[in-house]
Write a protein that holds these residues in place. Structure first.
Motif, short mmCIF file in Angstrom:
data_model
loop_
_atom_site.label_atom_id
_atom_site.label_comp_id
_atom_site.label_asym_id
_atom_site.label_seq_id
_atom_site.Cartn_x
_atom_site.Cartn_y
_atom_site.Cartn_z
N LYS A 116 0.85 -1.19 0.00
CA LYS A 116 0.00 0.00 0.00
C LYS A 116 0.88 1.24 0.00
N VAL A 117 0.45 2.26 -0.74
CA VAL A 117 1.12 3.55 -0.72
C VAL A 117 0.08 4.62 -0.39
N SER A 118 0.47 5.53 0.51
CA SER A 118 -0.42 6.63 0.89
C SER A 118 0.27 7.95 0.60
N PHE A 119 -0.49 8.86 -0.04
CA PHE A 119 0.01 10.21 -0.32
C PHE A 119 -0.80 11.21 0.51
N TYR A 120 -0.10 11.92 1.38
CA TYR A 120 -0.80 12.88 2.25
C TYR A 120 -0.42 14.30 1.82
N ARG A 121 -1.43 15.07 1.40
CA ARG A 121 -1.23 16.45 0.93
C ARG A 121 -0.31 16.51 -0.29
N TYR A 122 -0.47 15.57 -1.17
CA TYR A 122 0.31 15.53 -2.40
C TYR A 122 -0.53 16.02 -3.58
N SER A 123 0.07 16.81 -4.44
CA SER A 123 -0.62 17.23 -5.66
C SER A 123 -0.51 16.10 -6.69
N LEU A 124 -1.38 16.13 -7.70
CA LEU A 124 -1.32 15.14 -8.78
C LEU A 124 0.04 15.16 -9.47
N LYS A 125 0.60 16.35 -9.61
CA LYS A 125 1.88 16.49 -10.30
C LYS A 125 2.99 15.75 -9.56
N ASN A 126 3.00 15.87 -8.23
CA ASN A 126 4.06 15.22 -7.46
C ASN A 126 3.78 13.74 -7.20
N MET A 127 2.49 13.36 -7.18
CA MET A 127 2.18 11.93 -7.13
C MET A 127 2.71 11.25 -8.39
N SER A 167 -3.70 5.20 -1.85
CA SER A 167 -4.54 6.03 -0.98
C SER A 167 -4.09 7.49 -1.08
N VAL A 168 -5.06 8.38 -1.27
CA VAL A 168 -4.77 9.82 -1.37
C VAL A 168 -5.57 10.55 -0.30
N LEU A 169 -4.88 11.30 0.57
CA LEU A 169 -5.54 11.96 1.70
C LEU A 169 -5.12 13.42 1.77
N GLY A 170 -6.08 14.28 2.02
CA GLY A 170 -5.79 15.68 2.29
C GLY A 170 -5.42 16.49 1.05
N LYS A 171 -5.66 17.79 1.16
CA LYS A 171 -5.37 18.70 0.07
C LYS A 171 -3.93 19.17 0.12
N SER A 172 -3.32 19.31 -1.05
CA SER A 172 -1.98 19.89 -1.12
C SER A 172 -2.11 21.40 -1.33
N LYS A 173 -0.96 22.11 -1.27
CA LYS A 173 -0.98 23.55 -1.51
C LYS A 173 -1.52 23.85 -2.90
N SER A 211 -7.11 -1.59 -5.57
CA SER A 211 -8.08 -0.67 -4.97
C SER A 211 -7.46 0.71 -4.80
N ALA A 212 -8.34 1.71 -4.59
CA ALA A 212 -7.89 3.09 -4.41
C ALA A 212 -8.82 3.80 -3.44
N ASP A 213 -8.26 4.68 -2.61
CA ASP A 213 -9.04 5.49 -1.65
C ASP A 213 -8.74 6.96 -1.89
N PHE A 214 -9.79 7.80 -1.87
CA PHE A 214 -9.63 9.25 -2.01
C PHE A 214 -10.39 9.92 -0.85
N THR A 215 -9.68 10.62 0.04
CA THR A 215 -10.30 11.29 1.18
C THR A 215 -9.88 12.75 1.18
N GLN A 216 -10.83 13.65 0.88
CA GLN A 216 -10.55 15.09 0.81
C GLN A 216 -9.28 15.35 0.02
N ALA A 217 -9.22 14.76 -1.15
CA ALA A 217 -8.00 14.82 -1.95
C ALA A 217 -7.78 16.17 -2.61
N GLY A 218 -8.83 16.96 -2.74
CA GLY A 218 -8.67 18.28 -3.35
C GLY A 218 -8.79 18.26 -4.86
N PHE A 219 -9.05 17.09 -5.45
CA PHE A 219 -9.28 17.02 -6.89
C PHE A 219 -10.34 15.95 -7.15
N THR A 220 -10.91 15.98 -8.35
CA THR A 220 -12.00 15.06 -8.71
C THR A 220 -11.49 13.98 -9.66
#
Length: 479
Positions: free
Chosen positions: A402-413, A429-435, A458-467
């Motif tokens: 599993k990999v989790s990205f916290y406050r990461y933008s799509l560009k840096n993911m 897993s993607v969590l939280g909004k990035s700058k 599988s994939a999880d999106f929690t308040q990721a800041g993008f659709t």
């Protein structure tokens, strides 16, 4: 009807009058009559000034009491006094025939000493210029928090410093006196010997010291008991710079040690003994080099700054003061859900070198070779894309389920995901909004084409800041 003079008033009234006067006024009133002089000499009441400055010269003695000045002149034994705002020509003066100007001063100063018997002043400054040091200005311990001595030789310090209360003295300042006549060149190069001065209790018990203009021997051992040090060394051996680093990190008293110098001997050895520095330039000509070192079991770190203008400064700073790209890497480690308990500075490696080295060790010694999870986090929403690019460029492949990205933008993911092994990755897993939150269509289209994305289950999106685009999620068994 006879006119009543001040001395005729009851002593209770006179004491109240004296209590309303400052020290300058009392010394002036003392010269009015023998009767007032006798009464004042027996009194101990006065509004004592916070600072006294005294200059001893063969031709005059200058006594400054806060904002007012008295000058005792050898010529015709004249006493002149004025306020700071007045010119000497507008000051008041009085001639004392058949009196010695030094003896006249000593009588006034004896009153000051008497009034100071139970008081502390903020600062006492003494400057000695071309005068026979036989004059004894102080006969008992004077209470001052800061003592400034402007001198030309160690014997002058040895003569006057013992008269200050060592239990009250907090800061000692030694300054080179400006001589009226130029000394020969050989005299100017002489070292100012501190060996006997350093044995005085006033030197040992003071918390802070400054040495300005005096060429003292470059021996840091003389200053290690102080809290703050500011000193001039003509030359500084590079070994002393390194030794100070070791002593500073283990000292229970030192908070700042500043050295002004003309040159450092064998300065090319600094990078060898201290590691590579972090260089900062202002206008291309002047700048500074900085090093950072850890302190065992302490939340602070040691910062060393050497400038091209000729100064060295060791100080204790918060670890947040370490700039990005500075030499070394601050490493902390702890158990899960427990605040950081241990830390150190790895002075010969940068952030990514430390990180990649540890990751390789983790993967090498992990039993199965596959981690349960890897967590990527941007602290306070910062974007360290340079680190991610180095991570991918290093070809360090992480085997994780599993990999989790916290406050990461799509560009840096997009930059970071290729470092994960596609065959072992099961969940993204993607969590939280990035700058820089928001849907980046170009980055999203590249992300969904990666093998890691295609093979994950599988994939999880929690308040990721993008659709996310629904059509790009249909291959997952769970979303």
């Amino acid at each position: 009807m006879s006119v009543m003079s001040l001395i005729d008033f009851p002593s209770v009234v006179l004491h109240k009058v004296l209590n309303e006067l400052d020290l300058f006024s009392i010394l002036t009133l003392r010269k009015v009559s023998h009767g007032l002089r006798s009464f004042i000499d027996e009194s101990t009441q006065s509004n004592f000034p916070p600072k006294i400055r005294l200059e001893l010269n063969e031709e005059f003695i200058l006594l400054e009491l806060d904002t007012k000045t008295i000058q005792y002149e050898k010529h015709q034994c004249q006493v002149v006094w004025k306020k700071d705002s007045e010119d000497w020509s507008r000051g008041k003066s009085k001639m004392f025939e058949e009196e010695n100007f030094e003896e006249l001063f000593l009588k006034d100063f004896a009153i000051i000493l008497k009034l100071n018997n139970s008081r502390e002043i903020e600062c006492f400054e003494l400057e000695i210029q071309d005068i026979d040091s036989k004059i004894d200005i102080i006969s008992s311990e004077f209470k001052a928090k800061e003592v400034i001595l402007k001198v030309s030789e160690p014997d002058q310090v040895l003569k006057y410093l013992p008269f200050f209360d060592a239990g009250i003295l907090e800061k000692l300042v030694l300054i080179e006196a400006v001589m009226q006549e130029e000394e020969d060149e050989e005299k100017d190069k002489e070292r100012f010997d501190l060996s006997r001065i350093s044995k005085l209790p006033q030197f040992k018990q003071a918390k802070n010291i400054e040495v300005q203009g005096l060429n003292v021997p470059p021996k840091i051992e003389n200053f290690l008991h102080f809290s703050t040090v500011k000193v001039y060394f003509e030359s500084v051996p590079y070994q002393e710079v390194f030794l100070l680093k070791e002593k500073f990190a283990t000292s229970s008293t030192l908070t700042r040690f500043e050295i002004f110098f003309d040159y450092i001997t064998d300065d090319e050895q600094l990078d060898v003994v201290l590691g590579e520095s972090f260089k900062e330039l202002d206008d291309g000509l002047h700048g500074q080099e900085r090093w950072f070192f850890g302190i065992s079991n302490c939340p602070e770190i040691v910062e060393l700054v050497i400038t091209t203008m000729g100064s060295i400064a060791y100080s204790r700073v918060n670890r947040d003061s370490v700039p990005g790209g500075a030499n070394g890497c601050w490493v902390t480690w702890s158990k899960a859900d427990v605040p950081s308990e241990q830390f150190q500075i790895v002075s010969d490696k940068n952030v990514m070198e430390c990180c990649l080295e540890d990751l390789q060790l983790v993967m090498k010694h992990h039993r199965t070779g596959v981690l349960q999870s890897v967590w990527f986090q941007n602290s306070e929403g910062s974007e360290r894309s340079d680190c991610m690019e180095k991570l991918v460029a290093s070809n360090a492949i992480l085997h994780a389920k599993k990999v989790s990205f916290y406050r990461y933008s799509l560009k840096n993911m997009l930059k970071c995901l290729p470092s994960l092994d596609a065959d072992t990755l099961e969940n993204i897993s993607v969590l939280g909004k990035s700058k820089s939150s928001g849907t980046n269509e170009a980055a999203w289209n590249k992300l969904v084409k990666l093998e890691q994305w295609k093979k994950a289950e599988s994939a999880d999106f929690t308040q990721a800041g993008f659709t996310p685009q629904i059509q790009d999620l249909l291959h997952f068994s769970k979303t």
